[in-house]
Design a protein around this motif. Structure first.
Motif, short mmCIF file in Angstrom:
data_model
loop_
_atom_site.label_atom_id
_atom_site.label_comp_id
_atom_site.label_asym_id
_atom_site.label_seq_id
_atom_site.Cartn_x
_atom_site.Cartn_y
_atom_site.Cartn_z
N ALA A 92 0.77 -1.40 -0.10
CA ALA A 92 0.03 0.15 -0.06
C ALA A 92 1.11 1.29 0.00
CB ALA A 92 -0.68 -0.01 0.96
N LYS A 93 0.61 2.29 -0.89
CA LYS A 93 1.62 3.28 -1.15
C LYS A 93 0.75 4.75 -0.30
CE LYS A 93 3.38 1.95 -5.17
NZ LYS A 93 2.55 0.88 -6.25
N VAL A 94 1.64 5.22 0.22
CA VAL A 94 1.18 6.53 1.07
C VAL A 94 1.81 7.75 0.35
CG1 VAL A 94 1.26 7.90 3.02
CG2 VAL A 94 1.19 5.38 3.26
N THR A 95 0.90 8.53 -0.22
CA THR A 95 1.25 9.53 -1.21
C THR A 95 0.90 10.83 -0.46
OG1 THR A 95 -0.54 9.60 -2.69
CG2 THR A 95 1.55 8.29 -3.18
N ARG A 96 1.39 12.01 -0.92
CA ARG A 96 0.80 13.44 -0.42
C ARG A 96 1.03 14.38 -1.59
NH1 ARG A 96 5.13 15.42 -2.09
NH2 ARG A 96 6.87 15.83 -0.90
N LEU A 97 -0.06 15.45 -1.42
CA LEU A 97 0.18 16.68 -2.33
C LEU A 97 0.70 17.70 -1.32
CD1 LEU A 97 -0.03 17.45 -5.25
CD2 LEU A 97 -2.18 18.51 -4.54
N GLY A 98 1.85 18.47 -1.73
CA GLY A 98 2.23 19.53 -0.98
C GLY A 98 2.22 20.78 -1.41
N PRO A 99 1.13 21.44 -2.04
CA PRO A 99 1.03 22.70 -2.67
C PRO A 99 1.20 23.95 -1.61
CG PRO A 99 -1.22 21.92 -2.18
CD PRO A 99 -0.40 20.82 -1.60
N SER A 100 1.87 24.93 -2.11
CA SER A 100 2.29 26.05 -1.29
C SER A 100 1.31 27.15 -1.81
CB SER A 100 3.51 26.73 -1.93
OG SER A 100 4.59 25.77 -1.69
N GLY A 126 -1.75 31.00 -3.92
CA GLY A 126 -2.87 31.81 -4.67
C GLY A 126 -3.05 31.20 -6.20
N PHE A 127 -1.82 30.56 -6.75
CA PHE A 127 -1.94 29.96 -7.95
C PHE A 127 -1.98 28.51 -8.22
CE2 PHE A 127 0.11 29.04 -11.95
CZ PHE A 127 -0.34 29.71 -12.98
N ILE A 128 -2.96 27.82 -8.51
CA ILE A 128 -2.86 26.50 -8.40
C ILE A 128 -2.74 25.91 -10.02
CG2 ILE A 128 -5.26 26.43 -7.71
CD1 ILE A 128 -3.83 23.46 -6.62
N HIS A 129 -1.91 25.30 -10.46
CA HIS A 129 -1.50 25.16 -11.64
C HIS A 129 -1.58 23.61 -12.24
CE1 HIS A 129 2.56 23.72 -10.90
NE2 HIS A 129 2.51 24.56 -10.08
N LEU A 130 -1.65 23.70 -13.48
CA LEU A 130 -1.75 22.04 -13.98
C LEU A 130 -0.79 21.10 -13.66
CD1 LEU A 130 -3.64 21.11 -16.23
CD2 LEU A 130 -2.02 21.71 -17.77
N GLY A 131 0.10 21.52 -13.19
CA GLY A 131 1.46 20.82 -12.61
C GLY A 131 1.01 20.17 -11.29
N ASN A 132 0.32 21.13 -10.58
CA ASN A 132 -0.09 20.37 -9.33
C ASN A 132 -1.13 19.28 -9.57
OD1 ASN A 132 -0.21 23.72 -8.31
ND2 ASN A 132 1.11 22.30 -7.34
N VAL A 152 -0.64 33.69 0.26
CA VAL A 152 -1.81 34.62 0.00
C VAL A 152 -3.15 34.11 0.68
CG1 VAL A 152 -3.26 35.12 -1.87
CG2 VAL A 152 -0.70 35.07 -2.23
N GLU A 153 -3.39 35.25 1.31
CA GLU A 153 -4.95 34.93 1.93
C GLU A 153 -5.88 34.07 1.00
OE1 GLU A 153 -5.87 34.80 5.78
OE2 GLU A 153 -4.35 36.07 5.24
N GLY A 154 -6.71 33.22 1.95
CA GLY A 154 -7.62 32.42 0.95
C GLY A 154 -6.96 31.50 0.19
N ALA A 155 -5.77 31.29 0.09
CA ALA A 155 -5.21 30.28 -1.10
C ALA A 155 -5.32 28.73 -0.86
CB ALA A 155 -3.77 30.62 -1.26
N VAL A 156 -5.52 28.78 0.61
CA VAL A 156 -5.69 27.28 0.75
C VAL A 156 -7.14 26.80 0.39
CG1 VAL A 156 -5.94 25.60 3.18
CG2 VAL A 156 -3.99 27.39 3.03
N GLU A 157 -8.17 27.90 0.65
CA GLU A 157 -9.32 27.32 0.06
C GLU A 157 -9.27 27.18 -1.52
OE1 GLU A 157 -11.95 30.70 1.61
OE2 GLU A 157 -13.49 29.66 0.29
N ILE A 158 -8.60 27.93 -2.12
CA ILE A 158 -8.43 27.82 -3.47
C ILE A 158 -7.88 26.30 -3.74
CG2 ILE A 158 -7.40 28.46 -5.73
CD1 ILE A 158 -7.57 31.50 -4.54
#
Ligand code: GLU
Length: 551
Positions: free
Chosen positions: A34-42, A45-51, A82-88
């Protein structure tokens, strides 16, 4: 040097030990493999296709293997916050069907390996920095910006590698008394790794690290020699340190991240080694590329390519299923073949493997996405398409929400030509779909194209004849016979080929006559079948539109 004393001097407030954390975050109780993976975006405020591209790999690896996939917010770079970025981040990924099992959510953390926001984990990083210091594997460095600048100048002048390493790492040699003095004077400092690496050796003696990357295969590179900063002057960790500590404690088995992290891999390997931990399996994904106007492959750029932002797909109204399907085609080279063999299978039935991923650059092509979207939307029933379009309009085009007042009407429109053996593939994304079908709505209807030159003098005559003979109950062939009759009566060939043979004998042909009717009804030269459209428009609207052109 008494390293224990130094560690206590620097981190008197850290009372927990590494063992406390090891016990608090035990090995996960998962089946073998079983694999454990994560996404670690910063949260910039900009979420991109690479993410999203990376998130797909993470999600598939975890869920195909009965493992876990979690979201970690990497907010250690406070300058970019950036404020609100986590929500985005959370909302955008959710929209594209990325399901996390644990981690940061809008309602707080879920899961027992948190806190999942790096800025809340200060004490944990400090605890492990303290451990490294107590073992003589890290040290406080008091170099100022100016001193580092001078070092860089000297290195440039003598053509040596830049950075703080070897003889340049002067704070390594400070005595306890000197450190105490500097601390007493309130001098700011960072914590640096004390690297064992040495790249000044003759080429053939330089030690190399070997890493088995799940996408790229065996990677061999010179070891790290940099005394990399692990804790900044603010006590906040750098990416390097946070990555190593978090992925160890959160028991990540596979780290999927962009190729831009490859150059720092030797740092991470040294950090894992110094902390006495097993590194995870790395999966360095390819850069997203596109073909520019000249046909050259180049990296997608935030500045030049709006399609790099995930917002682009939401604003345009791409269906998440289309984006998912497309991303899999660029993620796995055998996906398209599988899809041809399994046209109706659920996308999650495809077995995704890291071995089938490109290493040289994944080519992103909007035209291809559009083609795939046409096929994907064909499989979505009109009622679901209605809901999707309405949801999109409510968010991005509230002025269009009235188009959704009559569900039955719009569903018929969305279904035009879709039931045939060779179905029409008109629908691509919401914005384009609305433009495509706008003529069905009186407030959006407008004449966009010109009447064909061959028939422009007869517009009124054609439409007068058409209206007077119009019977909404005619079937398709009776209806077309009438158009042929109008054509013949007014001097147009009943068949295009007769006109082609003897162009002098006719004003034009039946196609020009029906184009006049098409433009009066739809405002366009091109459209699906006119008879079918009239049936949807209804008798009243059909007569009213034709009537507008009758003098
Ligand atoms: N926070 C990093 C980034 O946004 C994540 C890299 C990683 O997944 O390790 O690039």
């Amino acid at each position: 040097m008494d390293y224990h004393k130094l560690a206590e001097l620097l981190f008197p407030h850290i009372t927990k030990t590494p063992d406390d954390y090891e016990a608090a975050y035990p090995a996960r109780n998962l089946a073998d493999g079983a694999k454990v993976t994560r996404l670690g975006p910063s949260p910039t405020g900009f979420i991109h296709l690479g993410n999203l591209y990376g998130a797909f790999v993470d999600e598939r690896l975890a869920h195909q293997s009965g493992g876990k996939f979690y979201l970690r917010i990497e907010d250690t770079d406070d300058k970019r916050f950036v404020e609100g970025a986590v929500e985005i981040i959370i909302k955008s990924l959710e929209f594209f069907g990325i399901r996390f099992d644990e981690g940061a959510t809008m309602e707080g953390d879920i899961g027992s390996y948190g806190d999942y926001t790096q800025s809340h984990r200060g004490e944990i990083y400090q605890c492990f920095a303290k451990k490294l210091i107590s073992e003589g594997k890290a040290y406080p460095c008091f170099l100022t910006e100016e001193e580092i600048g001078e070092i860089r100048n000297k290195q440039e002048a003598s053509k040596q590698n830049p950075g703080i390493y070897g003889k340049w790492a002067v704070s390594r040699n400070l005595t306890m008394e000197e450190i105490e003095e500097k601390l007493a004077a309130g001098m700011p400092y960072v914590i640096r790794l004390k690297s064992d690496g040495d790249l000044s050796l003759p080429e053939d003696q330089i030690r190399r690290i070997t890493v088995e990357d799940a996408i790229r295969g065996q990677l061999t590179m010179p070891e790290n020699d940099q005394d990399t900063v692990i804790l900044k002057a603010t006590g906040i960790p750098t990416y390097h340190f946070a990555h190593v500590v978090d992925d160890h404690l959160m028991r990540t088995t596979h780290v999927v991240r962009g190729a831009e992290w490859l150059p720092s891999l030797p740092i991470h390997i040294e950090l894992f080694e110094k902390l006495g931990w097993q590194p995870p399996i790395y999966c360095h994904t390819a850069q997203l590329m596109k073909l520019d106007e000249e046909g050259n492959k180049r990296k997608l750029s935030k500045r030049k390519d709006p399609e790099l932002s995930l917002d682009y797909y939401r604003n345009q109204g791409y269906h998440p299923a289309a984006v998912r399907e497309y991303l899999l085609t660029i993620l796995n080279s055998n996906f398209e073949e599988w899809r041809i063999a399994n046209p109706d299978a659920d996308i999650d039935d495809f077995t995704f493997t890291t071995e089938k991923m490109s290493t040289s650059g994944a080519l992103f092509d909007l035209n291809k996405l559009n083609d795939i979207s046409k096929d994907v939307l064909l499989k979505i029933c009109a009622s679901d398409l209605f809901d999707f379009l309405k949801g999109w309009a409510m968010e991005f085009k509230p002025e269009l929400v009235h188009l959704f007042d009559d569900r039955a009407y719009l569903e018929k429109i969305l279904d035009i030509g879709r039931g045939e053996a060779k179905p029409r593939k008109d629908h691509i994304y919401a914005q384009q779909m609305i433009e495509n079908i706008s003529y069905f709505f009186d407030d959006l209807f407008q004449i966009e194209d010109e009447f064909p030159g061959e028939a422009s003098a007869d517009v009124s005559a054609i439409l007068t004849a058409y209206l007077s003979g119009y019977d909404h109950n005619d079937d398709q062939s009776a209806w077309f016979d009438k158009i042929r009759q109008i054509a013949t009566d007014l001097g147009y060939a009943a068949k295009p080929k007769d006109f082609k043979k003897n162009p002098d004998q006719y004003k034009g042909h039946v196609g020009h006559v029906s184009t006049v009717i098409r433009i009066a009804l739809m405002g366009r030269q091109q459209s699906p079948d006119v008879w079918e459209i009239q049936q949807i428009l209804g008798e009243e609207r059909t007569r009213e539109r034709i009537g507008r052109f009758i003098a």
